[in-house]
Design a protein around this motif. Structure first.
Motif, PDB file in Angstrom:
ATOM      1  N   VAL A  47     -59.449  71.558  42.919  1.00 14.99           N
ATOM      2  CA  VAL A  47     -59.200  72.956  42.562  1.00 14.99           C
ATOM      3  C   VAL A  47     -59.959  73.328  41.296  1.00 14.99           C
ATOM      4  N   GLY A  48     -60.699  72.367  40.774  1.00 19.16           N
ATOM      5  CA  GLY A  48     -61.535  72.581  39.605  1.00 19.16           C
ATOM      6  C   GLY A  48     -62.396  71.359  39.397  1.00 19.16           C
ATOM      7  N   ILE A  49     -63.482  71.551  38.685  1.00 23.58           N
ATOM      8  CA  ILE A  49     -64.356  70.421  38.345  1.00 23.58           C
ATOM      9  C   ILE A  49     -65.179  70.825  37.125  1.00 23.58           C
ATOM     10  N   ILE A  62     -65.742  74.749  36.805  1.00 21.89           N
ATOM     11  CA  ILE A  62     -65.418  75.643  37.909  1.00 21.89           C
ATOM     12  C   ILE A  62     -63.914  75.619  38.106  1.00 21.89           C
ATOM     13  N   VAL A  63     -63.313  76.793  38.268  1.00 26.29           N
ATOM     14  CA  VAL A  63     -61.917  76.909  38.696  1.00 26.29           C
ATOM     15  C   VAL A  63     -61.986  77.445  40.118  1.00 26.29           C
ATOM     16  N   ALA A  64     -61.416  76.706  41.056  1.00 29.55           N
ATOM     17  CA  ALA A  64     -61.535  77.066  42.475  1.00 29.55           C
ATOM     18  C   ALA A  64     -60.201  76.811  43.177  1.00 29.55           C
ATOM     19  N   SER A  65     -59.165  77.451  42.695  1.00 34.02           N
ATOM     20  CA  SER A  65     -57.833  77.235  43.268  1.00 34.02           C
ATOM     21  C   SER A  65     -57.775  77.756  44.703  1.00 34.02           C
ATOM     22  N   ARG A  66     -57.234  76.908  45.563  1.00 35.15           N
ATOM     23  CA  ARG A  66     -56.984  77.277  46.958  1.00 35.15           C
ATOM     24  C   ARG A  66     -56.111  76.185  47.558  1.00 35.15           C
ATOM     25  N   PRO A  67     -55.282  76.533  48.518  1.00 34.47           N
ATOM     26  CA  PRO A  67     -54.466  75.497  49.161  1.00 34.47           C
ATOM     27  C   PRO A  67     -55.364  74.476  49.854  1.00 34.47           C
ATOM     28  N   ASN A  68     -55.036  73.208  49.674  1.00 37.72           N
ATOM     29  CA  ASN A  68     -55.757  72.135  50.360  1.00 37.72           C
ATOM     30  C   ASN A  68     -54.835  70.927  50.434  1.00 37.72           C
ATOM     31  N   ASP A  73     -49.802  74.053  47.735  1.00 35.48           N
ATOM     32  CA  ASP A  73     -49.222  75.318  47.282  1.00 35.48           C
ATOM     33  C   ASP A  73     -50.095  76.073  46.289  1.00 35.48           C
ATOM     34  N   ALA A  74     -51.338  75.663  46.133  1.00 33.15           N
ATOM     35  CA  ALA A  74     -52.230  76.318  45.172  1.00 33.15           C
ATOM     36  C   ALA A  74     -52.514  77.760  45.592  1.00 33.15           C
ATOM     37  N   PRO A  75     -52.573  78.671  44.626  1.00 30.27           N
ATOM     38  CA  PRO A  75     -52.936  80.052  44.962  1.00 30.27           C
ATOM     39  C   PRO A  75     -54.416  80.153  45.328  1.00 30.27           C
ATOM     40  N   GLU A  76     -54.747  81.156  46.103  1.00 28.94           N
ATOM     41  CA  GLU A  76     -56.123  81.387  46.550  1.00 28.94           C
ATOM     42  C   GLU A  76     -56.874  82.214  45.510  1.00 28.94           C
ATOM     43  N   MET A  77     -58.068  81.767  45.144  1.00 30.51           N
ATOM     44  CA  MET A  77     -58.937  82.551  44.265  1.00 30.51           C
ATOM     45  C   MET A  77     -60.393  82.198  44.554  1.00 30.51           C
ATOM     46  N   GLU A  78     -61.264  83.107  44.215  1.00 31.37           N
ATOM     47  CA  GLU A  78     -62.694  82.836  44.356  1.00 31.37           C
ATOM     48  C   GLU A  78     -63.105  81.792  43.325  1.00 31.37           C
ATOM     49  N   PRO A  79     -63.985  80.858  43.684  1.00 30.72           N
ATOM     50  CA  PRO A  79     -64.476  79.905  42.683  1.00 30.72           C
ATOM     51  C   PRO A  79     -65.123  80.652  41.514  1.00 30.72           C
ATOM     52  N   THR A  80     -64.741  80.275  40.306  1.00 32.81           N
ATOM     53  CA  THR A  80     -65.202  80.958  39.101  1.00 32.81           C
ATOM     54  C   THR A  80     -65.823  79.952  38.142  1.00 32.81           C
ATOM     55  N   ALA A  81     -67.056  80.226  37.739  1.00 32.49           N
ATOM     56  CA  ALA A  81     -67.709  79.404  36.719  1.00 32.49           C
ATOM     57  C   ALA A  81     -67.275  79.909  35.348  1.00 32.49           C
ATOM     58  N   PHE A 136     -50.284  77.820  37.704  1.00 34.78           N
ATOM     59  CA  PHE A 136     -51.176  76.770  38.206  1.00 34.78           C
ATOM     60  C   PHE A 136     -52.623  76.969  37.741  1.00 34.78           C
ATOM     61  N   VAL A 137     -53.105  78.210  37.735  1.00 38.95           N
ATOM     62  CA  VAL A 137     -54.489  78.449  37.316  1.00 38.95           C
ATOM     63  C   VAL A 137     -54.654  78.145  35.828  1.00 38.95           C
ATOM     64  N   ALA A 138     -53.658  78.480  35.012  1.00 43.21           N
ATOM     65  CA  ALA A 138     -53.706  78.128  33.582  1.00 43.21           C
ATOM     66  C   ALA A 138     -53.746  76.606  33.423  1.00 43.21           C
ATOM     67  N   ARG A 139     -53.014  75.897  34.257  1.00 39.22           N
ATOM     68  CA  ARG A 139     -52.997  74.430  34.224  1.00 39.22           C
ATOM     69  C   ARG A 139     -54.393  73.882  34.559  1.00 39.22           C
TER      70      ARG A 139
END
Length: 177
Positions: A47-49, A62-68, A73-81, A136-139
């Motif tokens: 969900v990030g790297i 990169i923050v790329a939260s999405r369920p996998n 239970d990760a929220p969906e978001m566009e990958p963000t640099a 979760f995204v803040a984490r």
């Protein structure tokens, strides 16, 4: 075709080094790295790297939260640099939550992090953003920012009793559902 990069593992010296600021965001090599990081995170179910995780000493993640499968239970978001990111404010207390890491295979930990943070960063076009993130995204952002400062989630554990194998973690999830 975008390349899947090799993710370095705990013990590699770059994971314990402070990453260098990005000077030239428009550099084609950096832009290619951003695309490769997005592709690598998706391929690895991350969900990030952060750039240091692929042996590149840049203050970039990169923050790329999405369920996998790793984070159902990760929220969906566009990958963000996020380039040259800085946490400029924290809100609320810290809360413990589950974290794993593509560079620390086979383990999960209950890590205390701020629930809400304000971050300033540049995007891949060089535009400055100031944004508040929660939960979760803040984490994810705090976890990835640690990589830029030579830290891994293990360094944030309050106790070794908060460290679990991936199998133990999956069993805990199964029992909770």
């Amino acid at each position: 075709m975008t390349e899947v990069l090799q993710i370095v593992q705990l013990g590699h010296e770059i994971l314990r080094s402070i990453a260098s600021p990005v000077e030239n965001i428009s550099d084609p090599t950096l832009q290619k790295l951003i695309d490769a990081l997005i592709h690598t995170a998706k391929t690895a179910n991350g969900v990030g790297i952060a750039a240091p995780q692929v042996a590149q000493s840049y203050r970039l993640f990169i923050v790329a939260s999405r369920p996998n499968s790793r984070y159902p239970d990760a929220p969906e978001m566009e990958p963000t640099a996020m380039i040259n990111p800085v946490i400029v404010d924290v809100y609320n207390e810290q809360v413990k939550g589950w974290e794993g890491c593509l560079s620390v295979s086979g383990f999960r930990g209950l890590v205390p992090r701020y629930q809400t943070i304000k971050v300033e960063y540049q995007d891949r076009e060089g535009k400055l953003h100031s944004q508040v993130f929660s939960d979760f995204v803040a984490r994810i952002i705090q976890h990835e920012l640690d990589h830029l400062d030579g830290l891994v989630f293990l360094d944030r554990l309050e106790s070794t009793q908060d460290l679990y194998t991936e199998q133990e973690y999956e069993q805990i999830l199964k029992e909770a559902s």
